[in-house]
Design a protein around this motif. Structure first.
Motif, PDB file in Angstrom:
ATOM      1  N   GLU A   1      -9.658  11.702   3.861  1.00  0.00           N
ATOM      2  CA  GLU A   1      -9.717  13.144   3.659  1.00  0.00           C
ATOM      3  C   GLU A   1     -10.439  13.517   2.355  1.00  0.00           C
ATOM      4  OE1 GLU A   1      -8.797  15.028   6.162  1.00  0.00           O
ATOM      5  OE2 GLU A   1      -8.204  13.177   7.193  1.00  0.00           O
ATOM      6  N   GLY A   2     -11.111  12.523   1.741  1.00  0.00           N
ATOM      7  CA  GLY A   2     -11.920  12.793   0.555  1.00  0.00           C
ATOM      8  C   GLY A   2     -11.134  12.912  -0.731  1.00  0.00           C
ATOM      9  N   ILE A   3      -9.983  12.240  -0.810  1.00  0.00           N
ATOM     10  CA  ILE A   3      -9.112  12.304  -1.993  1.00  0.00           C
ATOM     11  C   ILE A   3      -8.842  10.891  -2.481  1.00  0.00           C
ATOM     12  CG2 ILE A   3      -6.860  13.054  -2.871  1.00  0.00           C
ATOM     13  CD1 ILE A   3      -6.814  15.052  -0.506  1.00  0.00           C
ATOM     14  N   ARG A   4      -8.801  10.727  -3.804  1.00  0.00           N
ATOM     15  CA  ARG A   4      -8.505   9.425  -4.389  1.00  0.00           C
ATOM     16  C   ARG A   4      -7.034   9.340  -4.754  1.00  0.00           C
ATOM     17  NH1 ARG A   4     -10.712   7.777 -10.193  1.00  0.00           N
ATOM     18  NH2 ARG A   4      -9.180   9.389 -10.631  1.00  0.00           N
ATOM     19  N   LEU A   5      -6.419   8.193  -4.525  1.00  0.00           N
ATOM     20  CA  LEU A   5      -5.019   8.001  -4.878  1.00  0.00           C
ATOM     21  C   LEU A   5      -4.856   8.080  -6.392  1.00  0.00           C
ATOM     22  CD1 LEU A   5      -2.129   7.284  -3.929  1.00  0.00           C
ATOM     23  CD2 LEU A   5      -2.717   4.880  -4.267  1.00  0.00           C
ATOM     24  N   ASP A   6      -4.025   9.026  -6.831  1.00  0.00           N
ATOM     25  CA  ASP A   6      -3.760   9.223  -8.250  1.00  0.00           C
ATOM     26  C   ASP A   6      -2.895   8.075  -8.766  1.00  0.00           C
ATOM     27  OD1 ASP A   6      -2.886  10.224 -10.772  1.00  0.00           O
ATOM     28  OD2 ASP A   6      -3.151  12.278 -10.050  1.00  0.00           O
ATOM     29  N   ARG A   7      -3.220   7.570  -9.946  1.00  0.00           N
ATOM     30  CA  ARG A   7      -2.405   6.496 -10.522  1.00  0.00           C
ATOM     31  C   ARG A   7      -1.122   7.035 -11.150  1.00  0.00           C
ATOM     32  NH1 ARG A   7      -5.235   2.821 -14.548  1.00  0.00           N
ATOM     33  NH2 ARG A   7      -6.297   4.698 -15.287  1.00  0.00           N
ATOM     34  N   HIS A   8      -1.056   8.344 -11.381  1.00  0.00           N
ATOM     35  CA  HIS A   8       0.099   8.937 -12.046  1.00  0.00           C
ATOM     36  C   HIS A   8       1.046   9.518 -11.003  1.00  0.00           C
ATOM     37  CE1 HIS A   8      -2.311   8.152 -15.410  1.00  0.00           C
ATOM     38  NE2 HIS A   8      -2.987   9.260 -15.424  1.00  0.00           N
ATOM     39  N   LEU A   9       1.768   8.653 -10.317  1.00  0.00           N
ATOM     40  CA  LEU A   9       2.704   9.092  -9.291  1.00  0.00           C
ATOM     41  C   LEU A   9       4.042   8.404  -9.519  1.00  0.00           C
ATOM     42  CD1 LEU A   9       0.380   8.793  -6.144  1.00  0.00           C
ATOM     43  CD2 LEU A   9       0.830  10.838  -7.512  1.00  0.00           C
ATOM     44  N   ASP A  10       5.127   9.155  -9.379  1.00  0.00           N
ATOM     45  CA  ASP A  10       6.446   8.534  -9.474  1.00  0.00           C
ATOM     46  C   ASP A  10       7.263   8.737  -8.201  1.00  0.00           C
ATOM     47  OD1 ASP A  10       7.284  11.187  -9.683  1.00  0.00           O
ATOM     48  OD2 ASP A  10       7.474  11.104 -11.861  1.00  0.00           O
ATOM     49  N   TYR A  11       6.634   9.326  -7.174  1.00  0.00           N
ATOM     50  CA  TYR A  11       7.294   9.475  -5.874  1.00  0.00           C
ATOM     51  C   TYR A  11       6.211   9.701  -4.829  1.00  0.00           C
ATOM     52  CZ  TYR A  11      10.701  10.978  -2.345  1.00  0.00           C
ATOM     53  OH  TYR A  11      11.482  11.077  -1.216  1.00  0.00           O
ATOM     54  N   ILE A  12       6.192   8.879  -3.789  1.00  0.00           N
ATOM     55  CA  ILE A  12       5.204   8.994  -2.714  1.00  0.00           C
ATOM     56  C   ILE A  12       5.961   9.123  -1.399  1.00  0.00           C
ATOM     57  CG2 ILE A  12       3.268   7.889  -1.513  1.00  0.00           C
ATOM     58  CD1 ILE A  12       2.725   6.304  -4.078  1.00  0.00           C
ATOM     59  N   SER A  13       5.568  10.114  -0.597  1.00  0.00           N
ATOM     60  CA  SER A  13       6.213  10.315   0.702  1.00  0.00           C
ATOM     61  C   SER A  13       5.183  10.241   1.815  1.00  0.00           C
ATOM     62  CB  SER A  13       6.926  11.669   0.745  1.00  0.00           C
ATOM     63  OG  SER A  13       5.977  12.723   0.675  1.00  0.00           O
ATOM     64  N   ALA A  14       5.680  10.023   3.018  1.00  0.00           N
ATOM     65  CA  ALA A  14       4.763   9.893   4.161  1.00  0.00           C
ATOM     66  C   ALA A  14       5.476  10.245   5.455  1.00  0.00           C
ATOM     67  CB  ALA A  14       4.212   8.478   4.239  1.00  0.00           C
ATOM     68  N   ILE A  15       4.670  10.597   6.446  1.00  0.00           N
ATOM     69  CA  ILE A  15       5.139  10.807   7.818  1.00  0.00           C
ATOM     70  C   ILE A  15       4.353   9.865   8.722  1.00  0.00           C
ATOM     71  CG2 ILE A  15       5.291  12.420   9.762  1.00  0.00           C
ATOM     72  CD1 ILE A  15       5.549  14.691   7.740  1.00  0.00           C
ATOM     73  N   ARG A  16       5.043   9.225   9.674  1.00  0.00           N
ATOM     74  CA  ARG A  16       4.390   8.345  10.643  1.00  0.00           C
ATOM     75  C   ARG A  16       4.529   8.926  12.051  1.00  0.00           C
ATOM     76  NH1 ARG A  16       3.057   3.438   8.483  1.00  0.00           N
ATOM     77  NH2 ARG A  16       3.961   2.950   6.430  1.00  0.00           N
ATOM     78  N   ASP A  17       3.576   8.565  12.903  1.00  0.00           N
ATOM     79  CA  ASP A  17       3.669   9.010  14.292  1.00  0.00           C
ATOM     80  C   ASP A  17       4.559   8.059  15.079  1.00  0.00           C
ATOM     81  OD1 ASP A  17       2.167   6.760  14.882  1.00  0.00           O
ATOM     82  OD2 ASP A  17       0.315   7.860  15.299  1.00  0.00           O
ATOM     83  N   ASP A  18       4.667   8.275  16.398  1.00  0.00           N
ATOM     84  CA  ASP A  18       5.575   7.479  17.222  1.00  0.00           C
ATOM     85  C   ASP A  18       5.172   6.013  17.289  1.00  0.00           C
ATOM     86  OD1 ASP A  18       7.048   9.739  17.731  1.00  0.00           O
ATOM     87  OD2 ASP A  18       5.923  10.250  19.555  1.00  0.00           O
ATOM     88  N   GLU A  19       3.913   5.727  16.962  1.00  0.00           N
ATOM     89  CA  GLU A  19       3.440   4.343  16.960  1.00  0.00           C
ATOM     90  C   GLU A  19       3.410   3.750  15.557  1.00  0.00           C
ATOM     91  OE1 GLU A  19      -0.298   4.511  18.920  1.00  0.00           O
ATOM     92  OE2 GLU A  19       0.584   4.826  20.910  1.00  0.00           O
ATOM     93  N   CYS A  20       4.071   4.468  14.624  1.00  0.00           N
ATOM     94  CA  CYS A  20       4.236   4.004  13.231  1.00  0.00           C
ATOM     95  C   CYS A  20       2.955   4.061  12.409  1.00  0.00           C
ATOM     96  CB  CYS A  20       4.800   2.586  13.217  1.00  0.00           C
ATOM     97  SG  CYS A  20       5.894   2.309  11.789  1.00  0.00           S
ATOM     98  N   HIS A  21       1.962   4.842  12.877  1.00  0.00           N
ATOM     99  CA  HIS A  21       0.760   5.047  12.071  1.00  0.00           C
ATOM    100  C   HIS A  21       1.027   6.147  11.045  1.00  0.00           C
ATOM    101  CE1 HIS A  21      -1.305   3.537  15.902  1.00  0.00           C
ATOM    102  NE2 HIS A  21      -1.311   2.552  15.017  1.00  0.00           N
TER     103      HIS A  21
END
Length: 357
Positions: A25-45
């Motif tokens: 999506e044109g974004i770089r992972l920030d090194r200054h993170l203390d909490y990362i969240s995510a959502i996965r689809d039914d196939e765990c992607h």
């Protein structure tokens, strides 16, 4: 499918997935993170992600094949719940300009933007306005206490400093501004991310400038060199990120300067810190376009060496009190010798590196 999970720093595979989605999506992972969240689809992607660092939200991305499904809303709601658990009522976020409207719909308000790079937003509709009102009130109270008429046409300057701790170099810079201007706004960085806590830094600055009758001291708050506006100042980062943070911080400073009639900003030469030197470079380029003169003052030198707070901290670590006494005002030296400084001296002695800011 819309369950939000936490990604742990030890989960390298999941972190790689987060990084890949952001890059997609044109974004770089920030090194200054203390909490990362995510959502996965039914196939765990992994199909959506969002992260935090202290009271800022950042690094949002939703897989383009799942946009329009409300996943961003779910991620933001989850992160805001985490912020409440942290006790943070004022929350800031960075986003790409193209995404700003989505966050407006989620209850965030734009404070400033760096065109083509990022938009800075907060969840409080009047947060920045209240900060400007505080600066104005502090200035009015300061001028009233002086009992001297203030010529609105006379030059007004500003200095922003961390003073970790307050040195003769800081004092020299403030003196220069004080002599050349009718009023000097001194913004002391209030973020508690330094070896010397804000309460101590403020105490030492107040003691060190009490004879300068035209210097008005302000706590900087979250809109001037904070982990919200300029995290690179407190944590090492690459130059590209630092430049973006510097441009954002100076954009906000331009608005503060306009509210207070500031036309000059004073800064000391920076021979030691790469991040601060980069910030000064951006400042010299950007401030004139905001109608603010940038005055770079040569560092005060003692025995042929520029005075720095880094050297003071190193002297404390090494127990070199003789050299330290040549670098700081009497009030700073007296406090450092006192029992009140014992815990800070212990932390400095135990620290591996005391020279970073």
């Amino acid at each position: 499918m819309s369950e939000v999970t936490k990604i742990y720093p030890s989960d390298r595979r999941a972190l790689a997935e987060v990084s890949a989605l952001l890059e997609q999506e044109g974004i770089r992972l920030d090194r200054h993170l203390d909490y990362i969240s995510a959502i996965r689809d039914d196939e765990c992607h992994l199909i959506a992600t969002g992260s935090m660092f202290r009271n800022t939200l950042r690094c949002f991305a939703v897989d383009h094949r799942h946009q329009g499904e409300g996943l961003l809303n779910t991620i933001v709601s989850h992160l805001m719940e985490q912020q409440l658990l942290r006790g943070n009522l004022e929350v800031f976020l960075y986003t790409k300009p193209a995404s700003a409207r989505f966050f407006r719909d989620l209850g965030f308000y734009e404070i400033a933007r760096v065109e083509g790079r990022l938009v800075f937003m907060e969840n409080q509709p009047q947060g920045f306005v209240r900060c400007l009102q505080r600066f104005k009130k502090e200035t009015a109270d300061f001028l009233a206490a002086r009992q001297e008429p203030h010529d609105e046409a006379s030059p007004v300057a500003a200095i922003v400093m961390n003073a970790n701790p307050f040195t003769l170099g800081h004092r020299y810079l403030i003196e220069q501004a004080s002599h050349e201007n009718a009023l000097v706004h001194l913004f002391l960085v209030s973020e508690d991310a330094s070896l010397f806590p804000f309460s101590v830094r403020k105490q030492l600055v107040q003691s060190g400038i009490q004879d300068l009758a035209n210097v008005c001291l302000h706590e900087s708050g979250p809109y001037i060199i904070s982990n919200a506006t300029f995290p690179s100042y407190f944590l090492p980062d690459d130059d590209t990120a630092s430049i973006g943070h510097a441009e954002l911080d100076l954009t906000l400073f331009g608005k503060i300067a306009a509210a207070l009639g500031i036309r000059r900003r004073y800064v000391g030469e920076e021979p030691f810190s790469q991040v601060t030197n980069l910030y000064n470079t951006v400042m010299r380029e950007k401030l004139p376009g905001l109608g603010i003169e940038c005055r770079v003052v040569p560092r005060l030198a003692v025995n042929g060496h520029a005075v720095s707070a880094s050297d003071v901290r190193q002297c404390l670590k090494d127990g070199d009190w003789e050299t330290l006494q040549t670098l700081v005002p009497p009030a700073t030296y007296a406090w450092l010798e006192s029992d009140a400084s014992r815990e800070i001296r212990r932390r400095i002695a135990a620290a591996r590196d005391v020279r970073h800011h």
